[in-house]
Design a protein around this motif. Structure first.
Motif, PDB file in Angstrom:
ATOM      1  N   HIS A 137       0.836  -1.209   0.000  1.00 22.32           N
ATOM      2  CA  HIS A 137       0.000   0.000   0.000  1.00 22.32           C
ATOM      3  C   HIS A 137       0.864   1.251   0.000  1.00 22.32           C
ATOM      4  O   HIS A 137       0.516   2.245  -0.662  1.00 22.32           O
ATOM      5  CB  HIS A 137      -0.940  -0.009   1.211  1.00 22.32           C
ATOM      6  N   LEU A 138       1.964   1.221   0.715  1.00 28.05           N
ATOM      7  CA  LEU A 138       2.864   2.373   0.700  1.00 28.05           C
ATOM      8  C   LEU A 138       3.439   2.589  -0.700  1.00 28.05           C
ATOM      9  O   LEU A 138       3.487   3.725  -1.186  1.00 28.05           O
ATOM     10  CB  LEU A 138       3.992   2.171   1.717  1.00 28.05           C
ATOM     11  N   HIS A 140       2.093   1.779  -3.532  1.00 28.00           N
ATOM     12  CA  HIS A 140       0.996   2.300  -4.365  1.00 28.00           C
ATOM     13  C   HIS A 140       0.745   3.776  -4.077  1.00 28.00           C
ATOM     14  O   HIS A 140       0.542   4.582  -4.995  1.00 28.00           O
ATOM     15  CB  HIS A 140      -0.264   1.469  -4.097  1.00 28.00           C
ATOM     16  N   HIS A 141       0.763   4.138  -2.819  1.00 25.20           N
ATOM     17  CA  HIS A 141       0.549   5.533  -2.430  1.00 25.20           C
ATOM     18  C   HIS A 141       1.642   6.428  -3.019  1.00 25.20           C
ATOM     19  O   HIS A 141       1.362   7.506  -3.554  1.00 25.20           O
ATOM     20  CB  HIS A 141       0.552   5.632  -0.905  1.00 25.20           C
ATOM     21  N   LEU A 142       2.890   5.985  -2.940  1.00 27.40           N
ATOM     22  CA  LEU A 142       3.998   6.787  -3.462  1.00 27.40           C
ATOM     23  C   LEU A 142       3.958   6.886  -4.983  1.00 27.40           C
ATOM     24  O   LEU A 142       4.388   7.886  -5.558  1.00 27.40           O
ATOM     25  CB  LEU A 142       5.330   6.192  -3.012  1.00 27.40           C
ATOM     26  N   SER A 145      -0.498   8.649  -5.598  1.00 24.58           N
ATOM     27  CA  SER A 145      -1.260   9.628  -4.828  1.00 24.58           C
ATOM     28  C   SER A 145      -0.560  10.983  -4.847  1.00 24.58           C
ATOM     29  O   SER A 145       0.607  11.073  -4.475  1.00 24.58           O
ATOM     30  CB  SER A 145      -1.417   9.154  -3.379  1.00 24.58           C
ATOM     31  N   ARG A 148      -1.321  15.635  -0.271  1.00 20.96           N
ATOM     32  CA  ARG A 148      -2.556  16.123   0.346  1.00 20.96           C
ATOM     33  C   ARG A 148      -2.313  17.552   0.814  1.00 20.96           C
ATOM     34  O   ARG A 148      -1.460  17.788   1.673  1.00 20.96           O
ATOM     35  CB  ARG A 148      -2.952  15.249   1.544  1.00 20.96           C
ATOM     36  N   SER A 216       7.564  11.460   2.191  1.00 15.23           N
ATOM     37  CA  SER A 216       6.238  11.010   1.779  1.00 15.23           C
ATOM     38  C   SER A 216       5.877   9.670   2.410  1.00 15.23           C
ATOM     39  O   SER A 216       4.708   9.417   2.730  1.00 15.23           O
ATOM     40  CB  SER A 216       6.176  10.911   0.253  1.00 15.23           C
ATOM     41  N   SER A 217       6.850   8.803   2.600  1.00 14.47           N
ATOM     42  CA  SER A 217       6.597   7.528   3.276  1.00 14.47           C
ATOM     43  C   SER A 217       6.175   7.762   4.722  1.00 14.47           C
ATOM     44  O   SER A 217       5.239   7.116   5.222  1.00 14.47           O
ATOM     45  CB  SER A 217       7.862   6.660   3.236  1.00 14.47           C
ATOM     46  N   PHE A 220       2.638   8.907   4.858  1.00 14.45           N
ATOM     47  CA  PHE A 220       1.673   7.818   4.698  1.00 14.45           C
ATOM     48  C   PHE A 220       1.471   7.093   6.029  1.00 14.45           C
ATOM     49  O   PHE A 220       0.331   6.759   6.401  1.00 14.45           O
ATOM     50  CB  PHE A 220       2.165   6.827   3.642  1.00 14.45           C
ATOM     51  N   PHE A 230      -7.435   2.399   3.370  1.00 12.76           N
ATOM     52  CA  PHE A 230      -6.982   2.407   1.986  1.00 12.76           C
ATOM     53  C   PHE A 230      -7.620   1.219   1.263  1.00 12.76           C
ATOM     54  O   PHE A 230      -7.491   0.077   1.701  1.00 12.76           O
ATOM     55  CB  PHE A 230      -5.457   2.339   1.925  1.00 12.76           C
TER      56      PHE A 230
END
Length: 334
Positions: A137-138, A140-142, A145, A148, A216-217, A220, A230
């Motif tokens: 998931h991390l 994918h987020h990096l 996404s 924010r 960024s990690s 998250f 998520f």
């Protein structure tokens, strides 16, 4: 194959490691910087510890002293009895296991991000055990996404969807007890590879990109700790298949080199019959596989000693289950 357990409570202890290979300079100098200014890594809901993983190799600007540290976190090495003549990295692996683990224990740190550079044209690449749902998931987020607005976004955060900064994910599937890399010591973890960067050299663009990705990690993890959920997703990944050796003479010397049509084409499809080596005698050696393959770490300098010209991988879509939000802890009655 079973997945690693999804965290059921906030991640409180995180570690960022650099210098696992002592001549990969972005992680080395970021770790040194954060050891002087650890507040840069902190977030409201958890603490982050910076670690210079291989200080002896870093001091000499060498990949390692006695053996590759990032291949030494197996149960065999971690549980063996110390001997006077063992490689430095075996001793250091036990030290790190005690500091950050022990491996496969409830006392281990919650998450580890290990920072690496490669001489190959890999761009931005995350390496994760495909069974680690939190790490996937991390990744994918990096990858996808955007930042924010107004939420813990470091000024060094990059827009990772920029086509000039391709971001890819390399996965393997191993039970945690069989893994050998530093990030396997903690409950969850993954590695970051940035390249191309020569050994022993700092590049400002890759240094800044690595710092941004770390920030960024941590953002998250803060989102997760604050209760964000998520959803499940499908994700394009490259799965490790094996290694392709260099061609050699009967005496063991190199008989050829990576073909110019293959050089710097990491993650690009390689078709059967395409040239992969240019022999010193003049002819081309062709890829003899029967299906499309995706070469990675092409002509990586550190792999010459291992006789590896590149890593073979396949590209596929995988399904990653949802990462549920944490249940808030009830406030005790007074």
């Amino acid at each position: 194959m079973c997945s690693l357990p999804v965290p059921q409570e906030p991640l409180r202890r995180v570690v960022v490691t650099g210098g696992t290979h002592g001549n990969e300079m972005s992680g080395v100098y970021l770790a040194r910087h954060w050891l002087r200014t650890p507040a840069d890594l902190q977030r409201p809901s958890f603490s982050t510890v910076p670690v210079l993983a291989n200080p002896a190799a870093t001091a000499l600007c060498r990949r390692y002293i006695g053996r590759d540290l990032n291949r030494t976190f197996t149960n065999t090495f971690l549980t063996s009895r110390a001997t006077p003549d063992e490689p430095y990295e075996v001793t250091r692996a036990r030290e790190l296991n005690q500091l950050l683990g022990p491996k496969n224990s409830s006392q281990a740190f919650d998450f580890l991000l290990d920072l690496h550079n490669t001489t190959a044209n890999m761009g931005t690449c995350f390496i994760s055990n495909a069974t680690d749902i939190f790490a996937m998931h991390l990744c994918h987020h990096l990858q996808f996404s955007p930042p924010r607005p107004g939420f813990l976004i470091c000024p060094f955060r990059l827009q990772l969807k920029n086509p000039e900064l391709p971001t890819r994910v390399l996965v393997y599937r191993l039970p945690k007890e069989e893994t050998y890399s530093l990030d396997s010591v903690t409950k969850h973890g993954m590695s970051l590879e940035l390249g191309p960067q020569p050994q022993g050299v700092l590049r400002a663009d890759l240094f800044s990109r690595m710092r941004s990705l770390v920030s960024s990690s941590l953002d998250f993890i803060e989102l997760f700790n604050q209760g964000a959920a998520f959803p499940a997703f499908e994700m394009e990944v490259y799965r490790y298949l094996g290694c392709e050796d260099f061609p050699h003479t009967e005496d063991g010397d190199l008989a050829g080199m990576v073909h110019p049509q293959l050089q710097d084409r990491d993650f690009e499809p390689l078709q059967p019959g395409a040239p992969i080596f240019q022999m010193f005698s003049g002819e081309d050696m062709l890829y003899k596989g029967d299906s499309t393959m995706y070469p990675l770490f092409i002509n990586e300098a550190a792999y010459y000693e291992k006789n590896i010209a590149f890593i073979r991988s396949e590209k596929l879509m995988i399904s990653v289950p949802a990462l549920p939000g944490l249940t808030p802890t009830p406030t005790p009655l007074t």
